[in-house]
Design an enzyme around this catalytic site. Sequence first.
Site, short mmCIF file in Angstrom:
data_model
loop_
_atom_site.label_atom_id
_atom_site.label_comp_id
_atom_site.label_asym_id
_atom_site.label_seq_id
_atom_site.Cartn_x
_atom_site.Cartn_y
_atom_site.Cartn_z
N HIS A 61 57.53 52.55 34.80
CA HIS A 61 56.39 52.41 34.02
C HIS A 61 57.41 54.01 33.02
O HIS A 61 56.88 54.41 31.27
CB HIS A 61 55.19 53.77 33.85
CG HIS A 61 54.53 52.62 35.03
ND1 HIS A 61 54.31 51.10 34.91
CD2 HIS A 61 53.66 53.58 35.62
CE1 HIS A 61 53.24 51.58 35.67
NE2 HIS A 61 52.91 52.51 36.49
N GLU A 78 45.79 46.01 35.33
CA GLU A 78 47.08 46.23 34.12
C GLU A 78 48.21 44.36 34.44
O GLU A 78 48.65 44.58 34.91
CB GLU A 78 48.55 46.88 34.89
CG GLU A 78 47.99 48.53 35.38
CD GLU A 78 48.68 49.27 36.30
OE1 GLU A 78 50.28 49.00 35.66
OE2 GLU A 78 48.21 49.74 37.56
N HIS A 108 47.24 51.62 30.87
CA HIS A 108 47.11 51.74 32.09
C HIS A 108 45.66 52.84 32.96
O HIS A 108 45.47 53.86 32.99
CB HIS A 108 47.95 52.75 32.70
CG HIS A 108 48.74 52.88 34.58
ND1 HIS A 108 47.19 53.61 35.09
CD2 HIS A 108 49.68 52.80 35.01
CE1 HIS A 108 48.31 53.51 36.29
NE2 HIS A 108 49.41 52.52 36.50
#
Length: 393
Positions: free
Chosen positions: A147, A358, A221
């Site tokens: 991420h 996502e 997210h």
Amino acid sequence: MNVLKRCIYGISIISLASMNIQCKSDKKVEETTKESKATAAVTIEKLAYGTTPKGEKIDSYKLKNQKGMEVDIITYGGIISSLKVPNKAGKSEEVVLGFNSLEQYMKPNPYFGALIGRYGNRIAKGKFALDGKEYALAINNDPNALHGGPEGFHRVVWTAEEAKSGDNASLKLKYVSKDMEEGYPGNLTVFVTYTLNNDNSLDVVYEATTDKKTVVNLTQHSYFNLSSDFSKPILDHEITINADKLVPVAATLIPTGKLTDVTNTPFDFRKAKKVGAEIEAKDEQLKNGLGYDHCWVLNNQDKGDRFAASAYDAGSGRLLEVYTDQPGIQFYSGNFLDGTLPMRNGGMYARRTGFCLETQHYPDSPNQKDFPTTVLNPGENYKTKTSFKFSVK
């Protein structure tokens, strides 16, 4: 007599003209009122949210429509800190996991509500190459990069610009990621626009440009629990995913490079199925992810914006539908929530009390030559859109 007639005629003309002016005036007032009502269909309210240890002022923006939906976005991490939508009885309640304070969001947490970049999901061993040059990233999900790194887009302060237009209100966030920030090449200028519509949909548009060849994979997210009871697991939620294939992963959650058919596996969500129906099945992929933590290969990738997935909670009647132009969607069943993070109104978020959908490119795409590319070149415009649409049934 003729004089009298002329006088009467003159008075009639004046009266008609006066009535015509009054009608036009009334019509103008009516149109102005209608326009005012339309403008007020969705509102934005800005509030101070807190200050970082560096002295950066963080703001919160509340976007609210006439149908009972409201979303709060903070400029720290572009985080959706609250999202309320009606249930089947018309009662608006919280449906995303989150915290009450900036201080809590700044502590380590599993990306609650945050914008993710430069690269959503995992990159194997924190390395990738462009034009023969290797780039090294921070390892924050041993042995991989996850991420965007420990100081990714979820931990930066975004500037904000608000706009209203009839049945929608938008918040446009901007961040400039410097060359080699978290190991990624190029100065990357990023815009993310949240738009709340009066039909209870939330659009998220991502845009980016770079001055040097780089890789980009942006996503959102948020963790959802459509029951609004965050003490309850999401195992009874019914999930649909419009995908015939899965991106299988090894034990380190890095793709094997192959795409597999979901038929006759616990990963077949082409028809609505409860999260808990097969989550404990004996399956190597479920073992690797400790449940669902995988990317699905969405169907009809040549069709652009299309239906990707849905989630339904029978108790509340809430239905969430996700539309996107992205090639994949990561469905995560909250397997790593462990009871150590505080809920807004007391208690702790336990395992599987929230799920993520996502929209994104596949994990580790920079190292997988057969996956759709995530490379962005100077002069190109990265632009992608995802919509979260809420309703009841």
